[in-house]
Design an enzyme around this catalytic site. Structure first.
Site, PDB file in Angstrom:
ATOM      1  N   PRO A 188      -4.203 -14.494 -12.716  1.00 39.21           N
ATOM      2  CA  PRO A 188      -4.070 -13.216 -12.007  1.00 39.21           C
ATOM      3  C   PRO A 188      -5.416 -12.483 -12.003  1.00 39.21           C
ATOM      4  O   PRO A 188      -6.072 -12.380 -13.045  1.00 39.21           O
ATOM      5  CB  PRO A 188      -3.044 -12.447 -12.843  1.00 39.21           C
ATOM      6  CG  PRO A 188      -2.400 -13.463 -13.718  1.00 39.21           C
ATOM      7  CD  PRO A 188      -3.415 -14.526 -13.950  1.00 39.21           C
ATOM      8  N   MET A 189      -5.806 -12.001 -10.843  1.00 39.95           N
ATOM      9  CA  MET A 189      -7.069 -11.274 -10.710  1.00 39.95           C
ATOM     10  C   MET A 189      -6.864 -10.076  -9.789  1.00 39.95           C
ATOM     11  O   MET A 189      -6.467 -10.245  -8.634  1.00 39.95           O
ATOM     12  CB  MET A 189      -8.156 -12.190 -10.141  1.00 39.95           C
ATOM     13  CG  MET A 189      -8.584 -13.290 -11.092  1.00 39.95           C
ATOM     14  SD  MET A 189      -9.740 -14.446 -10.323  1.00 39.95           S
ATOM     15  CE  MET A 189      -8.605 -15.451  -9.339  1.00 39.95           C
ATOM     16  N   THR A 190      -7.101  -8.894 -10.303  1.00 39.08           N
ATOM     17  CA  THR A 190      -6.923  -7.680  -9.506  1.00 39.08           C
ATOM     18  C   THR A 190      -7.837  -7.713  -8.298  1.00 39.08           C
ATOM     19  O   THR A 190      -9.055  -7.868  -8.430  1.00 39.08           O
ATOM     20  CB  THR A 190      -7.220  -6.431 -10.355  1.00 39.08           C
ATOM     21  OG1 THR A 190      -6.298  -6.377 -11.436  1.00 39.08           O
ATOM     22  CG2 THR A 190      -7.095  -5.172  -9.521  1.00 39.08           C
ATOM     23  N   GLY A 215      -2.036  -8.455 -10.417  1.00 39.70           N
ATOM     24  CA  GLY A 215      -1.029  -7.543 -10.917  1.00 39.70           C
ATOM     25  C   GLY A 215      -0.419  -6.729  -9.794  1.00 39.70           C
ATOM     26  O   GLY A 215      -1.126  -6.188  -8.932  1.00 39.70           O
ATOM     27  N   GLN A 270       2.649 -11.405 -10.839  1.00 36.08           N
ATOM     28  CA  GLN A 270       2.449 -10.777 -12.145  1.00 36.08           C
ATOM     29  C   GLN A 270       2.932  -9.330 -12.034  1.00 36.08           C
ATOM     30  O   GLN A 270       2.418  -8.557 -11.229  1.00 36.08           O
ATOM     31  CB  GLN A 270       0.980 -10.801 -12.569  1.00 36.08           C
ATOM     32  CG  GLN A 270       0.816 -10.267 -13.999  1.00 36.08           C
ATOM     33  CD  GLN A 270      -0.631 -10.140 -14.410  1.00 36.08           C
ATOM     34  OE1 GLN A 270      -1.356  -9.296 -13.903  1.00 36.08           O
ATOM     35  NE2 GLN A 270      -1.056 -10.982 -15.341  1.00 36.08           N
ATOM     36  N   HIS A 287       3.132  -8.602 -17.370  1.00 35.72           N
ATOM     37  CA  HIS A 287       1.794  -8.327 -17.913  1.00 35.72           C
ATOM     38  C   HIS A 287       1.934  -7.478 -19.171  1.00 35.72           C
ATOM     39  O   HIS A 287       2.185  -6.277 -19.097  1.00 35.72           O
ATOM     40  CB  HIS A 287       0.950  -7.603 -16.868  1.00 35.72           C
ATOM     41  CG  HIS A 287      -0.530  -7.664 -17.131  1.00 35.72           C
ATOM     42  ND1 HIS A 287      -1.063  -7.840 -18.386  1.00 35.72           N
ATOM     43  CD2 HIS A 287      -1.589  -7.567 -16.294  1.00 35.72           C
ATOM     44  CE1 HIS A 287      -2.389  -7.853 -18.305  1.00 35.72           C
ATOM     45  NE2 HIS A 287      -2.735  -7.689 -17.047  1.00 35.72           N
ATOM     46  N   TYR A 293      -2.725  -2.459 -21.217  1.00 33.95           N
ATOM     47  CA  TYR A 293      -1.863  -1.793 -20.248  1.00 33.95           C
ATOM     48  C   TYR A 293      -0.546  -1.380 -20.922  1.00 33.95           C
ATOM     49  O   TYR A 293      -0.428  -1.445 -22.142  1.00 33.95           O
ATOM     50  CB  TYR A 293      -1.638  -2.698 -19.036  1.00 33.95           C
ATOM     51  CG  TYR A 293      -2.923  -2.984 -18.275  1.00 33.95           C
ATOM     52  CD1 TYR A 293      -3.621  -1.949 -17.641  1.00 33.95           C
ATOM     53  CD2 TYR A 293      -3.450  -4.266 -18.215  1.00 33.95           C
ATOM     54  CE1 TYR A 293      -4.808  -2.205 -16.962  1.00 33.95           C
ATOM     55  CE2 TYR A 293      -4.643  -4.527 -17.534  1.00 33.95           C
ATOM     56  CZ  TYR A 293      -5.314  -3.489 -16.910  1.00 33.95           C
ATOM     57  OH  TYR A 293      -6.493  -3.736 -16.243  1.00 33.95           O
TER      58      TYR A 293
END
Length: 370
Positions: free
Chosen positions: A27-29, A61, A104, A169, A174
């Site tokens: 997962p990569m924002t 995310g 995610q 997540h 977070y």
């Protein structure tokens, strides 16, 4: 293809998840979903990776239905008719290329993503973004209950849309992780406590609600980290015994796979116990719980991923260490982030042994959806 590299391309089956190989797109924002709604560019971005040998794609995310669940305006929602219709287009595009994918599911808690601020105060267990660093409001019991329900609703939506898995997540400082961390969870009610087991009750409640919503056969992944973006040196578990007290209730609540985030996957989690060649976080998590694990952290690149946000590039590095550890079954799957971000054909090139064609990480990739 060499026998060694073939280790990465063995199939993987566990419960309801069947993958053609061991490579996961981390997962990569991206923050490129206008009004929180993914569209055709987002679908094409994921489908390109599916078409080039990525075994499992985990989305960036994507947030639950809470008033301040995201810390950047372009982060996609995983709730509401428009956003879910967009995600339907994404999973259909990925499946059309023969890929597997899960969203995610996320709540950013009180963390900052930059100068942008949501319209309502951010929320966290105790109104802190880090130790002695106030921000936003402490969640009421009603807030907590609503948040648990929102996680479950998003996971149910993932199943209904046809996704193959869902990831929660629970890492990187977070919201879920803010409950785990003694530095940000100062509550004296059911949702707090002095021990990691007590501070894990929120995560356990989320997992149980998600499991009830999706049924017994839909796979649930939980992403965890020891480090926090607020403090890279934090360890929730100081030793294997404490890690067992942390992870076991999460698996018993319904998690199928643990996604164990490290900044550098080759570093031993407890060097004072293991020595230089000791198990990493994913290795210990698998040893302790018996469930499959995903490792991650600077795979195939010279620099670690947080430096990328400061504009630092990375060069290609050998995969020998990864292949050796996967052959030894220290962990089951490997998540690759920046290398696949800069080169959607990375997995395909690795499979055919085209090492000379691999690209390093270019920070410009962070601003593109290619």
């Amino acid at each position: 293809m060499t026998v060694e590299i073939d280790t990465l391309f063995r199939s993987f089956t566990y419960k309801g998840l069947s993958l053609k190989n061991r490579i996961v797109m981390a997962p990569m924002t991206r923050g490129m979903a206008p009004d929180g709604i993914p569209g055709a560019p987002n679908a094409a971005y994921y489908a390109r990776r599916a078409a080039h040998e990525v075994g499992l794609i985990l989305s960036e995310g994507t947030v639950i239905d809470r008033p301040a669940s995201r810390n950047l305006p372009g982060i996609p929602f995983f709730h509401g008719d428009a956003a879910l219709a967009g995600w339907k287009g994404v999973i259909e595009a990925v499946h059309a290329e023969g890929g597997k994918m899960g969203p995610q599911i996320w709540h950013t808690g009180s963390t900052r993503g930059g100068d942008w601020e949501p319209e309502v105060p951010v929320e966290s267990p105790s109104g802190l973004v880090g130790p002695n660093d106030p921000r936003g409001v402490a969640m009421s019991k009603a807030d907590i209950e609503a948040t648990i329900a929102a996680f479950a609703a998003s996971a149910k939506a993932a199943k209904d849309l046809g996704f193959d898995v869902a990831e929660l997540h629970g890492a990187h400082g977070y919201l879920i992780d803010q409950f785990f961390w003694a530095g940000t969870n100062l509550r004296d009610d059911h949702w707090g406590g002095k021990t990691i087991e007590e501070r894990s009750r929120f995560a356990v409640a989320v997992i149980k609600a998600v499991r009830a919503a999706v049924g017994p056969d839909f796979p649930i992944i939980l992403r965890l980290s020891q480090w926090k973006q607020q403090d890279y040196g934090v360890k929730l578990a100081a030793d294997p015994a404490e890690m067992e007290r942390w992870l076991t209730p999460l698996v018993e609540a319904g998690v199928d796979i643990l996604h164990c985030s490290q900044r550098r996957f080759w570093e031993p989690e407890f060097p004072e116990i293991d020595g230089e060649e000791g198990l990493n976080f994913a290795g210990w998590a698998k040893k302790i719980t018996g469930v499959p694990t995903i490792s991650v952290g600077s795979v195939g690149l010279s620099g670690e991923f947080l430096a990328a946000f400061g504009g630092e590039s990375s060069t290609v590095t050998p995969l020998d260490n990864l292949v050796r550890r996967m052959a030894a079954e220290e962990f089951d799957l490997i998540a690759v982030g920046r290398a696949i971000l800069s080169d959607y054909a990375w997995a395909e090139k690795v499979k055919r042994g085209a090492v000379d064609e691999l690209k390093g990480f270019d920070p410009a990739s962070l601003g593109q959806l290619l």
